[in-house]
Design an enzyme around this catalytic site. Sequence first.
Site, PDB file in Angstrom:
ATOM      1  N   HIS A 198      37.218  35.592  49.081  1.00  9.78           N
ATOM      2  CA  HIS A 198      38.626  35.892  49.382  1.00  9.78           C
ATOM      3  C   HIS A 198      39.420  34.601  49.564  1.00  9.78           C
ATOM      4  O   HIS A 198      40.517  34.450  49.023  1.00  9.78           O
ATOM      5  CB  HIS A 198      38.759  36.696  50.684  1.00  9.78           C
ATOM      6  CG  HIS A 198      38.226  38.079  50.638  1.00  9.78           C
ATOM      7  ND1 HIS A 198      37.381  38.568  51.602  1.00  9.78           N
ATOM      8  CD2 HIS A 198      38.422  39.096  49.765  1.00  9.78           C
ATOM      9  CE1 HIS A 198      37.087  39.829  51.338  1.00  9.78           C
ATOM     10  NE2 HIS A 198      37.698  40.170  50.219  1.00  9.78           N
ATOM     11  N   LYS A 227      40.387  55.130  60.193  1.00  7.73           N
ATOM     12  CA  LYS A 227      39.037  54.653  59.882  1.00  7.73           C
ATOM     13  C   LYS A 227      38.709  53.450  60.751  1.00  7.73           C
ATOM     14  O   LYS A 227      39.545  52.582  60.971  1.00  7.73           O
ATOM     15  CB  LYS A 227      38.928  54.258  58.412  1.00  7.73           C
ATOM     16  CG  LYS A 227      38.949  55.441  57.479  1.00  7.73           C
ATOM     17  CD  LYS A 227      38.666  55.014  56.065  1.00  7.73           C
ATOM     18  CE  LYS A 227      38.651  56.214  55.136  1.00  7.73           C
ATOM     19  NZ  LYS A 227      38.434  55.804  53.751  1.00  7.73           N
ATOM     20  N   ARG A 235      35.513  40.239  40.255  1.00  6.75           N
ATOM     21  CA  ARG A 235      34.161  39.672  40.302  1.00  6.75           C
ATOM     22  C   ARG A 235      33.389  39.948  39.028  1.00  6.75           C
ATOM     23  O   ARG A 235      32.529  39.180  38.648  1.00  6.75           O
ATOM     24  CB  ARG A 235      33.386  40.232  41.495  1.00  6.75           C
ATOM     25  CG  ARG A 235      33.864  39.701  42.823  1.00  6.75           C
ATOM     26  CD  ARG A 235      33.106  40.341  43.938  1.00  6.75           C
ATOM     27  NE  ARG A 235      33.428  41.770  43.921  1.00  6.75           N
ATOM     28  CZ  ARG A 235      33.317  42.570  44.962  1.00  6.75           C
ATOM     29  NH1 ARG A 235      32.852  42.119  46.093  1.00  6.75           N
ATOM     30  NH2 ARG A 235      33.646  43.834  44.880  1.00  6.75           N
ATOM     31  N   SER A 295      32.516  41.935  51.137  1.00  3.22           N
ATOM     32  CA  SER A 295      32.559  42.254  52.564  1.00  3.22           C
ATOM     33  C   SER A 295      31.477  43.263  52.928  1.00  3.22           C
ATOM     34  O   SER A 295      30.904  43.207  54.012  1.00  3.22           O
ATOM     35  CB  SER A 295      33.937  42.788  52.959  1.00  3.22           C
ATOM     36  OG  SER A 295      34.908  41.781  52.841  1.00  3.22           O
TER      37      SER A 295
END
Length: 167
Positions: free
Chosen positions: A19, A43, A93, A131
Site C-alpha cells: 500500500h 463490520k 497485484r 492485508s
Amino acid sequence: MSDKIGFFAGSFDPVTKGHVDIIKRASALFDKLYVGILYNKDKQGLFSIEERQSMLEESLTDLDNVTIVTAANSLAVDVARQLKATHLVRGLRGSEDLEHEARLNFFNHELAPELETIYLLTRLEMKYISSTHVRELIHFKSDLLGKYVPASVVRKVEKKFGKPSNQ
C-alpha cells in the site's frame, strides 16, 4: 489549469508495504492525493479506524501532498466527488486483481464518468502481500511481520497483541 487530485481507497486493515509503495508512487503523479479508509461501520476489523489512520499517517510522514480521510458506508466515487478528485487510483497485484478491478471500474464509470481510474502495478517483491495474509501473520504472532508492513504497524501490533512468540 486545474489541480490533479487523486483518491486511493481501501480498508488498510492494516496498511502494508505494498500500500505504502502505491501511495508514494501515486503521490508523485498528483498535486494532491487523498488516501481514503473506507469501512462498513457494521463490520469489525482487526484494527479500529483510528488505529488504521494513525498507522497510515506514521507511514507517510514524508509525503506533504497526501491526506488521510475516512468514510463509513460510502462508495469510493461519492467520497472522491466530495473531495473534488479527478482520478481514482487503484493497485494491481496480478490477473485476479485485474478482473475484479475491471468489474469495479465498469460501475465506477457508470456512477461517475468524470472520474478517470489509473492503475499502478505492484512491484514484484510486493506482489503477494495482502492485508488478509498480514492479519494471519499477526494472529499467529509471526516474526516475519516487519518484512511486509511499515514499522508503525509492527509497533501497533506489539502494543496491542504482544511481541512475536518466536523472538
